[in-house]
Structures are given as structure tokens and as C-alpha cells.
Design an enzyme around this catalytic site. Structure first.
Site, short mmCIF file in Angstrom:
data_model
loop_
_atom_site.label_atom_id
_atom_site.label_comp_id
_atom_site.label_asym_id
_atom_site.label_seq_id
_atom_site.Cartn_x
_atom_site.Cartn_y
_atom_site.Cartn_z
N TYR A 1 -0.39 -3.15 13.41
CA TYR A 1 -1.25 -2.29 12.59
C TYR A 1 -2.15 -1.44 13.48
O TYR A 1 -2.86 -1.96 14.34
CB TYR A 1 -2.09 -3.16 11.66
CG TYR A 1 -2.85 -2.38 10.63
CD1 TYR A 1 -2.18 -1.68 9.63
CD2 TYR A 1 -4.24 -2.33 10.64
CE1 TYR A 1 -2.87 -0.96 8.67
CE2 TYR A 1 -4.94 -1.62 9.69
CZ TYR A 1 -4.25 -0.93 8.71
OH TYR A 1 -4.94 -0.21 7.77
N CYS B 1 -34.42 46.51 -32.40
CA CYS B 1 -35.31 47.59 -32.80
C CYS B 1 -36.52 47.65 -31.88
O CYS B 1 -36.96 46.63 -31.35
CB CYS B 1 -35.75 47.38 -34.24
SG CYS B 1 -36.76 48.72 -34.90
N ASP C 1 -7.63 -4.30 6.11
CA ASP C 1 -8.91 -3.79 6.56
C ASP C 1 -9.77 -3.56 5.31
O ASP C 1 -9.36 -3.87 4.20
CB ASP C 1 -8.74 -2.51 7.38
CG ASP C 1 -7.99 -1.42 6.63
OD1 ASP C 1 -7.70 -1.61 5.42
OD2 ASP C 1 -7.68 -0.38 7.23
N CYS D 1 -41.59 45.32 -35.09
CA CYS D 1 -40.39 44.88 -35.79
C CYS D 1 -39.88 43.57 -35.19
O CYS D 1 -39.86 43.41 -33.96
CB CYS D 1 -39.31 45.96 -35.70
SG CYS D 1 -37.81 45.55 -36.63
N CYS E 1 -40.01 48.43 -41.55
CA CYS E 1 -39.70 49.17 -40.33
C CYS E 1 -39.04 50.49 -40.71
O CYS E 1 -38.09 50.51 -41.51
CB CYS E 1 -38.77 48.35 -39.44
SG CYS E 1 -38.19 49.24 -37.98
N GLU F 1 0.81 -1.22 0.00
CA GLU F 1 0.00 0.00 0.00
C GLU F 1 0.84 1.26 0.00
O GLU F 1 0.37 2.31 -0.46
CB GLU F 1 -0.93 0.00 1.22
CG GLU F 1 -1.98 1.09 1.18
CD GLU F 1 -3.12 0.85 2.14
OE1 GLU F 1 -3.60 1.82 2.74
OE2 GLU F 1 -3.54 -0.31 2.30
N CYS G 1 -35.13 50.32 -39.10
CA CYS G 1 -34.08 49.43 -39.62
C CYS G 1 -34.43 48.81 -40.96
O CYS G 1 -33.60 48.12 -41.56
CB CYS G 1 -33.78 48.32 -38.61
SG CYS G 1 -35.18 47.23 -38.30
N ASP H 1 -3.04 -3.15 3.25
CA ASP H 1 -3.47 -3.19 4.65
C ASP H 1 -4.70 -4.09 4.78
O ASP H 1 -5.60 -4.06 3.93
CB ASP H 1 -3.79 -1.79 5.16
CG ASP H 1 -2.54 -0.94 5.30
OD1 ASP H 1 -1.43 -1.50 5.22
OD2 ASP H 1 -2.67 0.29 5.49
#
Length: 918
Positions: free
Chosen positions: A334, A836, A118, A831, A806, A9, A809, A116
Site C-alpha cells: 500500500y 407617478c 488508513d 401620489c 392625482c 474501495e 393617473c 484501504d
């Protein structure tokens, strides 16, 4: 010769195992990772000659995480994390270790796992197996079980290899996934809800503050807060007790009232006066008996942490760090074990023999081994056995290493002395208890004489002192030396110490022996609690506010019950009684329900935080934006969700949470004042679910006939929202066509910042018709074209719809029909360009009226645009206008009651009032 790949480990464990098995006759070479070397030597396993390759990982080789599209905090609703796909993979910083394992596994016949012993180690073993079997499916896999890095254990493990335990690994997989999903969902929820709303003074960098939630961490915080609340709520109460002493030639005896104490003063005084009036004391009973003080049980991880905290004031985190160092160096067994009983196979005498030469406790070890001394006793059984490791005990003699710190010396001494105490006889004492009677009230005193200290000779951390009292005989009478009525007050319990907190966690099943210290450390790191010099914990304002918020919700998320059940289920998985899938489904379903309830009741969390912290000016007050609440799935990227948000300018929109990868967005009408997602779902829109939104509009910015409150759908079926967008525009369009931003000097009126700085010095006055610069009023294109609109409007050549160009525009404007109460059936042109603002009623064109983009005195610019001023209509800026001018809304409805608040003239607003400057 069989080639065997051995994987430990940690690099230090790999080196120890290789050194022991090879008897230090080995060759070392580099792997892909410079920290994880490879040791080579020959060894015989059950008579089979093997060429051993020993290398290592560094803890977990893999990690569990969400898929990439769920990893960003705003990528999804946190509730989706309970079902979002997860993956277990090797992270970038472990790829070199993975390559080493793959290269070596291709050449080997066996894989022996020295991880280990466990659950966590078993899970790492299966991670190593997955990598190695990915390149060599013919590997024979074995597991080495050992508890100490000493020759006896390592050789025995190598000759008795077993199969890996799938159940242990499954239990860890379940815990990792449960902790990831619960922790991530609640952490995102808390952080996004609270961080920007409050000035959290406990955080150094509050912009990057993470208010983490862990299923073990939070119940641990709950223990600290609950004890703190007990102390805060304690109300001292006065009590009274009668004390008596008697001094003789043999010494002083202190007698305690056997009633203990009384809270009623009158009753106490009456009883005391009775004793004073008849003070003669009569000895009613003299009891002598032998008392034993037993040595402690063998040492488990929790007991090691608790005793190190009590005796040395070492934190549990530091204790485990030092214990791990001692284990890897081979001095102790351990250190992560729940076992507190030795098996019959453990050679206890051999362990004691190794310590006979120690300069401090060596003489005691010799007495233990002397049969004539009668000091030896087989250790007691604490009742816990994890079937993986023995209790913590010394594995190698040391009189003290030069490189050890003070904590290393202390902990090694504790382990050795504890072990020697475990195999010793209990201390023996003779105890005398004397009871006396004064006027019908009973008092008692006790004394003790230690006859044999036994284990107390070596276990210096405990004491059992003498307390001598004079000799009394039953029936003897005497007059007390003192007889007093004393008062006192009840006291609250103390703050939890680290040993107390570990006991609470152990009793409730919160965490494991290997993780409890990590949970405590996280509380300190997150500044949820503080620890004083006496190792006692107090909650910070932040910690208390979080627990208070969840407590007010009525959910016991800060209590240990839920986590205890999870830990029990994971233990059942490790024993094979439940499957991993079963536990995952049960736990996640339960916690998702808690999470959804917490979201609904989030106001409780906000209220609790408001008690302790000031509100922050960084918050825009929009809960939906912070929490990313879903409106519907995104139909463009089909991966993320569309969420309700509020931008910095105050406009609402529904955008994809996958931004910027996906830029799908739905802008809502500009007049929206408030928007809240409901639990109602649209029955017609797909893909679903599409949640309905409760809107509240600014009344002065919507046409007459529209309700201020509206429950709407953004899926496309809502006609009211569509009309409001057509008439009033959206937040984004309003911003595009709004006026330039204004700044307010310290000594003057607001100043408009020109959009084009290069033209900021122009002195040209705006056109009186369209209020634009760049042309004279006589040349206004809107005025010139106003008479053409009636003749020019006709059919759109492409789709056959009626349209007009329009005037601003030039984009074709399609004829539409209004559906409001006051204008239902009335036709208008608007529009289609988002940049616009052109709008005009068809009947106004037929009457020769100018469109909205070229206003005449009786037509105002639409004030539904939040970027403009003047309410629903905009006043004429020319002070010479006729007094008969009226203001109208964008739908042509007259606005009544609107007039200049400076002079009262209805023909203009205050911002254009000629009297304002006078």
C-alpha cells in the site's frame, strides 16, 4: 451457510481480493453500476462456511455539502458558512452503487469491509456501513486489514477480521467539515471581492475564475512565496577567502581556509600578505578514521515522492498515480503510509528471495541471502509508525511488464532497490583529514578511499566517490604550489524544488501523506504557482498578490501554524484523545474570527492586487454588492438575508440574497450617492439584527433641510428615509418615470430614443405646460384641472383622510406633513402610485398653483429624479418664457445662483437655451 457481503474501495481491488480468496473459482454478475461488478464464490472463515459476495465502491460513497439554500454563492454572507447546516449524502452519480449495496445487504448476514487501511478508507467503510445498515440492521460488521494484494496478506486478513475504527472515521469527518467551511467562505470572499475588479491576465476565462482558498493549499503557497521573497530581497555581499594547493608526485591536495571567508577586505589582505611573506606550510595534524555511509530508512510515502522527484523529476501527483497502479496490480504494498520501520513480524528474507532471478539485481539479492557474504543487516528504524501499514516494499517479482510505462518501470525499480538497500550493510570508507599552518592561519584538506560499497552496489541513485590526497606526516613542511586570495559573493537560496516543498509540508504538518500531492497540484491548476523543467516552483502574480494581501493584514493565514494545529487535533481525534465536536468547535471558532478580520481589512487585499493587475471595467465599485454583506434577515422567505446592492443604473437597494426564489426588496431614495453598511445595530427594528447604513446623498437632489450624510435604518423606523422616499422617490420609481435613454452619435448632439418606436415620427410639439406630447397646450388636462384641485380636495371616503385625485393617473393623493427644517409642519399631497410623479403643496393649491405633474412657470418638475436632467429644478423648454421666471425645488424652495451657462439667463438652462444653436 452464512452469506457475506464484501466491499472493496475500487473495482480492481474487489477483483483481486475475490480472485485470491476463490483461487480463481468464481462467478461474475452485473450490479446496478456497470463498473462495480459482483463476484460470488464459497469460502471458509475460521471454519465457518460462507457464501461470499464481493463488490466495490469507487472511493468515497458520500460527500459533505451545505444545504441547498446555502450552496449558491450569493445566497448568504460567507461568514454564515461557519454555522450553516451541512449534510453528508450519496451524490447522484453514486446512486447506482448505493442501490447495489442495499439490494445485496438485504440478503446477507455479514458485512466485511475491505477498504484501504488508513483514515480515509475507514471513513469510506463507515459510509458503506450506513447504507447497508439502513436496509438490514441485523448485519454483523467486520473489518479486513491488509497492506498488499498478495495471497499471504489477503488470506491472513480474511481469517483475522476486526471491528471498524470509529475514531479514524471521526477524524476524517472533522477534516472534511473544517475544510468545507473554511474553503468555501474564503473562496467566495476572495472571488467575489477580486474577480470583477481586476483584469487577471493569468486566467483564460476570467468570468468563471475561482480564486480558491484551502487551509492546506494556502500555507503550501506560502512556502513558495516566502522562498521567492527571500531570493528577491537578497543583497549580494562580497567576501574574500584564502585558498592553497599543493602538488606532489602522489597527486594534488586542495586546502581550504578554516576561517571560511571574511567580509572585510582589509583584514583579508593583511592575513593573506602574512601568509605570502611566510609561505612555509607545516602539517599540524593527520587524522585517519573509518567512515560509514548508511543506507536509507524504509520507504514512506513522502520519501517515495521526494526521491522520485529528485531521481526521475516525476511530479508527486504522477508518482502517486503510478504507485497506485502498481499496488492494485499487486506489485508493491500500500503506497500511502507514514511508517518507515518494519515490524519484527515482516518476513524480509522471503521478499528478497523472490528477486533472486531478476536479470539486473538478482545477483545482489543472492549475495544478501548468502551468510558468508556478511552483506545482510536488519533495516534501520526511521521513528515513524502509523500502526496501519508497513513501509512501501515490493510484493511480487517482475522483470518488467509489457504494458508498463517508463514511469512504472522506474518506480518499481526504485521500490525494489530501496528495499534491498535497507537490508544491506552501510558503505565503508577510510577518510584522511590533514591540517596545515601557514603564518598562523590554519587550512585543511580531506581525502576518502572506499573500502566496501555494500548497499551502494544496488542503490545506484546515490554515490560516494573517492577523493585521493597525497600522504602527509605530522610535522612535515612544504611550500604551497599556489596561494591565492579569492573573492566571491553571497548567493540567495534556490527556488523550492518539489522535493523541498514536500519536506517543508511534512515538517510543518501540512496535509497527510495521502493528500500532499493534491495540494501541490491545486496550486498549479489555480495558476498560483508555476513549475520549471528543474521541478522548481515560482509564484505567479496572482499567488504572490494573495499572500501579500493577507500578509499586509497582519494575519499569518498563509503560514503553516494554524493548519499544523488542526492536523494535530485531527490526529488526536484518530487516537481517541479528543472528540470530533470539540475539534470542530475550536477550529471553526478560530478561523471564523480570522475570516471576519479579513473582511474588515479587505482593502489590503485590494491594494495588493492593484500592484500586480489593472482595474477592470466590469466592477461597479460596490463592495457590498460583491460580498453580499448582510443588512438584516429576510422577513419574507425567513431563510436568506437582505443584502445591500447597487444595480447597473447606479441606484441602491436592499434585496433578498435568495433571489429569484424570493423577490423581497427595499428600494432606497433616488438621491443616494454612497451607501455603506456599518457595525451599528438598530435597537428597535425586528427581526434583527438590522445593521445601520451610512448614506451620502447628492446635495442637489434632496430638499433643503436634509443633511447630505445620514446614518439610517431600512427597518422602517427611520423618518428621514421615509420622507426622502415620499418626496424624491426611489431608484426604481425614478427609473420608471425617467426620460428615454439617450445615445450620442459620433458627429452630433445626443439623440433621445423614443419609448414607442411606432410614434417616433410624430411631429407634434410637446405641451408647454406639462411637456408631454399627445395633446395640444390648450387641451392640457393638468391646466384644465388645476382650478379644480382646490374645490375637489376633500376627505378620502375609505379612511377619512384628506385627499385629492392625482391629475396624472387619478389615484387618490393623501395629505401628508413635511418634517424638514425649512418646511416643518407644511402639508403636501403626493401620489401613492409608483409610476407617478405627482406632488403639490397644500398652500399652493389654495393659491391656485399647479401641482408638480402640471408645472407652471414658477413650479418645476422635481429634479431629484435621476432620470431627469437639469439639477434640482428643470428649466422651461420654451425660449419665449418671461425673464422673471424662477426655479424652485420639489419642496418649493427657490434655487439661487442657477442660470444658463451659455447666455447667463436664469429663466432657462443651457439645454433649452435659444442661443445654443446660433
Amino acid at each position: 451457510m452464512i452469506k457475506v457481503l464484501n466491499v472493496a474501495e475500487k473495482p480492481s481491488v474487489a477483483k483481486s481480493v475475490a480472485t485470491i480468496l476463490s483461487r480463481n473459482q468464481l462467478r461474475v454478475r452485473e450490479g446496478r453500476s456497470r463498473y462495480n461488478k459482483i463476484f460470488e464464490f464459497n469460502y471458509s472463515i475460521n471454519g465457518q462456511q460462507c457464501h461470499m459476495l464481493v463488490t466495490s465502491v469507487t472511493g468515497h460513497l458520500m460527500e459533505v455539502e451545505f444545504e441547498d439554500r446555502f450552496r449558491k454563492w450569493h445566497s448568504c454572507d460567507p461568514a454564515d458558512l461557519y454555522t450553516a447546516p451541512v449534510r453528508k449524502h450519496v451524490p447522484e452519480d453514486k446512486l447506482d452503487i448505493k442501490r447495489t449495496l442495499e439490494e445485496e445487504a438485504r440478503k446477507c448476514h455479514w458485512l466485511v469491509l475491505w477498504l484501504d487501511c488508513d483514515r480515509e478508507g475507514e471513513n469510506i467503510a463507515f459510509e458503506v456501513m450506513e447504507v447497508c445498515k439502513g436496509v438490514n440492521r441485523n448485519l454483523t460488521i467486520r473489518r479486513a486489514r491488509f497492506s498488499a494484494l498478495i495471497e499471504r496478506d489477503i488470506h491472513e486478513a480474511a481469517q483475522n477480521l476486526i471491528a471498524p475504527n470509529q475514531w479514524f472515521s471521526d477524524a476524517v469527518d472533522a477534516r472534511q467539515e473544517i475544510d468545507l467551511r473554511i474553503g468555501a467562505s474564503f473562496t467566495r470572499f476572495q472571488t467575489m471581492l477580486l474577480r470583477d475588479r481586476f483584469v487577471i491576465d493569468s486566467a483564460q476565462d476570467d468570468k468563471n475564475l475561482v480564486l480558491s482558498y484551502g487551509p492546506c493549499q494556502f500555507p503550501t503557497l506560502g512556502f513558495v512565496v516566502e522562498r521567492y521573497w527571500e531570493i528577491q530581497s537578497h543583497e549580494p555581499e562580497e567576501f574574500w577567502t584564502i585558498n592553497c594547493t599543493h602538488r606532489s608526485d602522489e597527486g594534488l591536495a586542495s586546502f581550504s581556509w578554516m576561517r571560511g571567508h571574511l567580509f572585510d577586505y582589509t583584514s583579508s589582505v593583511i592575513l593573506y600578505e602574512m601568509c605570502v611573506e611566510e609561505p612555509t606550510a607545516t602539517v599540524m595534524k593527520v587524522q585517519q578514521q573509518e567512515k560509514l555511509k548508511y543506507p536509507p530508512y524504509p520507504l514512506s510515502t513522502i520519501e517515495l515522492e521526494k526521491r522520485a522527484s529528485r531521481y526521475f523529476r516525476m511530479s508527486s501527483e504522477q508518482t502517486m498515480k503510478v504507485a497506485e497502479d502498481l499496488y492494485q496490480a499487486g506489485f508493491i504494498s500500500y503506497p500511502r503510509t507514514e511508517t518507515d520501520c518494519f515490524s519484527s513480524r515482516t518476513d524480509l528474507h522471503t521478499i528478497v528471495q523472490e528477486h533472486q532471478e531478476h536479470p539486473v539485481w538478482g545477483s545482489y539479492a543472492q549475495r544478501l541471502l548468502d551468510p558468508g557474504a556478511g552483506l545482510w543487516r536488519n533495516p534501520g528504524n526511521g521513528g515513524h509508525d502509523d500502526k496501519a501499514h508497513p513501509p512501501i516494499h515490493p510484493t511480487k517479482f517482475s522483470a518488467g511488464e509489457s504494458r508498463w510505462s517508463q514511469d512504472h518501470h522506474r518506480l518499481y525499480e526504485l521500490v525494489v532497490r530501496h528495499f534491498l538497500a535497507c537490508v544491506s550493510q552501510p558503505a565503508v570508507g577510510a577518510e584522511t583529514v590533514v591540517e596545515i599552518d601557514i603564518a598562523g592561519e590554519r587550512f585543511s584538506a580531506s581525502g576518502r578511499v572506499i573500502l566496501a560499497k555494500n548497499y551502494l552496489d544496488v542503490y545506484r541513485f546515490e554515490s560516494w566517490g573517492d577523493s585521493m590526497i597525497p600522504v602527509y606526516v605530522q610535522g612535515q613542511q612544504f611550500i604551497p604550489t599556489t596561494l591565492t586570495l579569492d573573492s566571491g559573493v553571497t548567493r540567495p537560496p534556490p527556488l523550492l524544488s518539489e522535493a523541498d516543498l514536500l519536506s517543508c509540508m511534512d515538517k510543518a504538518g501540512i496535509g497527510t501523506d495521502a493528500t500532499m500531492h493534491d495540494h501541490i497540484k491545486k496550486l498549479l491548476d489555480r495558476f498560483y504557482v508555476t513549475k520549471d523543467a528543474n521541478t522548481r516552483f515560482s509564484p505567479t502574480n496572482l499567488g504572490e498578490a494573495l499572500v501579500m494581501g493577507y500578509d499586509d493584514m497582519g494575519y499569518e493565514l498563509w503560514k503553516p501554524n494554524l493548519r499544523s494545529l488542526m492536523e494535530y487535533d485531527m490526529k488526536e481525534v484518530s487516537m481517541g484523545n479528543k472528540s470530533k465536536a470539540e475539534v470542530l468547535a475550536t477550529c471553526l471558532q478560530q478561523m471564523k474570527a480570522c475570516f471576519l478580520d479579513a473582511k474588515v481589512n479587505k482593502v489590503k487585499l485590494l491594494e495588493a492586487m492593484g500592484i500586480f493587475f489593472n482595474r477592470s471595467d466590469r466592477s461597479n465599485g460596490d463592495d457590498s454588492s460583491a460580498l453580499g454583506e448582510n443588512v438584516r434577515p429576510c422577513g419574507l422567505c425567513q431563510e436568506a438575508n437582505m443584502v445591500l446592492r447597487k444595480n447597473r443604473d447606479g441606484n441602491f437597494m436592499v434585496g433578498c440574497s435568495g433571489y429569484p426564489q424570493c423577490r423581497n426588496a427595499v428600494w432606497l431614495p433616488g438621491p443616494v450617492l454612497e451607501a455603506t453598511i456599518t457595525n451599528n445595530i438598530c435597537n428597535s427594528c425586528t427581526p434583527g439584527p438590522v445593521y445601520l447604513i451610512q448614506f451620502k446623498f447628492r446635495q442637489l437632489e434632496i430638499p433643503p433641510g436634509f443633511n447630505v450624510n445620514h446614518l439610517g435604518c431600512i427597518g422602517g423606523c427611520d423618518e428621514t428615509l421615509r420622507q426622502l422616499i415620499e418626496i424624491c422617490g426611489t431608484g426604481s420609481r425614478a427609473q420608471a418615470r425617467g426620460r428615454p435613454p439617450t445615445t450620442t452619435p459620433s458627429n452630433g448632439p445626443p439623440i433621445t430614443t423614443p419609448r414607442n418606436p411606432q410614434r417616433s415620427n410624430s411631429r407634434q410639439a410637446p405641451c408647454i405646460y406639462c411637456y408631454q406630447t399627445g395633446h395640444a397646450s390648450t387641451d392640457c388636462p393638468s391646466r384644465i384641472s388645476a382650478t379644480r384641485h382646490v374645490q375637489s380636495h376633500g376627505m378620502n371616503q375609505q379612511n377619512g383622510e384628506s385627499s385629492i385625485p392625482c391629475s396624472t393617473c387619478g389615484t387618490p393623493c393623501v395629505l401628508r406633513t413635511a418634517n424638514t427644517a425649512n418646511n416643518r409642519g407644511r402639508k403636501f399631497y403626493s401620489c401613492s402610485s409608483q409610476a407617478c410623479n405627482f406632488f403639490v403643496w397644500e398652500d399652493n393649491l389654495n393659491n391656485g398653483s399647479a401641482p408638480r405633474s402640471a408645472p407652471r412657470p414658477n413650479i418645476s418638475n422635481s429634479a431629484s429624479n435621476p432620470g431627469r436632467t437639469g439639477g434640482r429644478g428643470r428649466g422651461v423648454q420654451n425660449a419665449g418664457r418671461a425673464a422673471g421666471v424662477t426655479f424652485v425645488s420639489a419642496t418649493g424652495e427657490p434655487i439661487s445662483g442657477r442660470r444658463c451657462f451659455v447666455c447667463g439667463d436664469p429663466s432657462h438652462f443651457a439645454n433649452a437655451c435659444p442661443s445654443r444653436g446660433s
